[in-house]
Design an enzyme around this catalytic site. Structure first.
Site, short mmCIF file in Angstrom:
data_model
loop_
_atom_site.label_atom_id
_atom_site.label_comp_id
_atom_site.label_asym_id
_atom_site.label_seq_id
_atom_site.Cartn_x
_atom_site.Cartn_y
_atom_site.Cartn_z
N ARG A 1 35.01 -8.72 12.27
CA ARG A 1 33.60 -8.69 12.67
C ARG A 1 32.73 -7.95 11.66
O ARG A 1 31.64 -8.41 11.32
CB ARG A 1 33.48 -8.05 14.06
CG ARG A 1 32.07 -7.89 14.59
CD ARG A 1 31.18 -9.10 14.35
NE ARG A 1 31.76 -10.36 14.78
CZ ARG A 1 31.36 -11.53 14.36
NH1 ARG A 1 30.38 -11.63 13.46
NH2 ARG A 1 31.95 -12.64 14.77
N LYS B 1 11.01 -3.03 2.96
CA LYS B 1 11.19 -3.39 4.37
C LYS B 1 12.62 -3.87 4.60
O LYS B 1 12.89 -5.05 4.84
CB LYS B 1 10.15 -4.45 4.76
CG LYS B 1 8.73 -3.94 4.72
CD LYS B 1 7.72 -5.01 5.08
CE LYS B 1 6.29 -4.48 5.00
NZ LYS B 1 5.28 -5.51 5.30
N LYS C 1 -1.41 3.12 -2.42
CA LYS C 1 -1.87 2.19 -1.39
C LYS C 1 -3.27 2.56 -0.93
O LYS C 1 -3.85 3.57 -1.37
CB LYS C 1 -0.89 2.23 -0.21
CG LYS C 1 0.57 2.01 -0.60
CD LYS C 1 0.90 0.56 -0.78
CE LYS C 1 1.18 -0.08 0.55
NZ LYS C 1 1.71 -1.45 0.43
N GLU D 1 -2.91 -0.64 -5.28
CA GLU D 1 -3.25 -1.76 -4.40
C GLU D 1 -4.76 -1.94 -4.31
O GLU D 1 -5.51 -0.96 -4.18
CB GLU D 1 -2.69 -1.49 -3.00
CG GLU D 1 -3.07 -2.49 -1.94
CD GLU D 1 -2.61 -2.06 -0.56
OE1 GLU D 1 -3.47 -1.87 0.32
OE2 GLU D 1 -1.38 -1.91 -0.38
N ASP E 1 -3.63 -7.44 -2.63
CA ASP E 1 -3.13 -7.45 -1.26
C ASP E 1 -3.96 -8.34 -0.34
O ASP E 1 -5.19 -8.21 -0.26
CB ASP E 1 -3.12 -6.02 -0.71
CG ASP E 1 -2.42 -5.91 0.62
OD1 ASP E 1 -1.31 -6.47 0.75
OD2 ASP E 1 -2.97 -5.27 1.54
#
Length: 284
Positions: free
Chosen positions: A105, A140, A172, A202, A224
């Site tokens: 598994r 992510k 960002k 960004e 973005d």
């Protein structure tokens, strides 16, 4: 078959696999196998693809079986980074039936998950054919599994973005807001960065992009959530001045038209957070 990619050292991967095995075996081990499989029973097992895709995770699957039982004979037939067809045998495992069942598994969980990422990445890459645009992943990723999920992106023909927050400076929108604007944030970043550290910033609008180009100090600009016509204008403004990366709403149906703008990179979190597990099975 020789793997087309340099494998990570087993030493790096073993702790991930060991933790998964300990989780699966629990406090008392595989009570079902102990109850019904004689200790001296041996089998020849095959890890088979049940769908077309791109293989990743064979190295980890082999580690899983060998950690359970070093005496198992494990042979990889289809290397990581290689396309496979439904029905193909990717790996053979010979030896103790109980050991094979105990490792099954965990080996399939890793191999199916990572092959799914590689397969989805290959689909994205196929949409950039005829362009210079590169497909890249993001942070992510599944906590604790980033290194193998990013390796799976490479197996699918993609490229890696940052592995961690310490790899590069990525400014960002919240960094810009907290620092008082594009000029002060870029000035602070350049004053802090070593000569080995790249700076990416960004932007959401062409006006912000213009400010970045005027201020200087950035190596890469992240465009973005722009629609395609705006993105096309942004790429034309930045061409020859700064590396461009498109991000936000970069779904598979849109990749071809985005790559046609001439953007250098397309980053998509979907490569890792939305990949479907490739159907694999272990057959005795």
């Amino acid at each position: 078959m020789t793997a087309p990619f340099a494998a990570l050292p087993d030493l790096i991967l073993e702790p991930l696999v060991r933790a998964a095995l300990l989780e699966d075996l629990g406090q008392y081990g595989d009570v079902t196998t102990r109850a019904v499989i004689p200790a001296d029973k041996t089998y020849a097992a095959r890890l088979n693809a049940r769908a077309d895709g791109v293989v990743s995770g064979m190295q980890i699957a082999a580690i899983a079986f060998r950690l359970v039982d070093p005496a198992l004979e494990v042979k990889t037939l289809i290397a990581d980074g290689t396309p496979c067809k439904a029905g193909e045998t990717l790996m053979t495992i010979n030896g103790s039936a109980a050991s094979i069942l105990m490792g099954e598994r965990v080996a399939l969980n890793f191999a199916g998950r990572l092959s799914g990422i590689a397969t989805l990445t290959a689909s994205f890459v196929a949409e950039t054919k005829g362009t210079e645009t590169r497909i890249t992943c993001t942070r992510k990723t599944t906590p604790g599994l980033r290194i193998v999920e990013k390796q799976a992106v490479l197996h699918g023909g993609g490229y890696n973005h940052r592995y961690s927050l310490s790899d590069a400076i990525l400014i960002k929108d919240n960094h810009i807001a907290a620092s008082g604007g594009i000029k002060p944030v870029l000035t602070a970043a350049r004053n802090s960065a070593s000569h080995m550290m790249r700076i990416e910033i960004e932007v959401d609008t062409l006006a912000q992009l213009s400010d970045v180009l005027e201020t200087g100090g950035a190596d890469v600009v992240l465009l973005d959530n722009m629609d395609t016509p705006t993105l096309q204008k942004a790429v034309e403004m930045a061409r020859g001045k700064i590396i461009t990366e498109a991000s936000g709403n970069m779904t598979l149906p849109r990749i071809n038209e985005v790559a046609a703008t001439g953007v250098d990179y397309i980053s998509s979190g979907a490569l890792t957070h939305s990949a479907q597990t490739l159907d694999l099975g272990l057959d005795f």
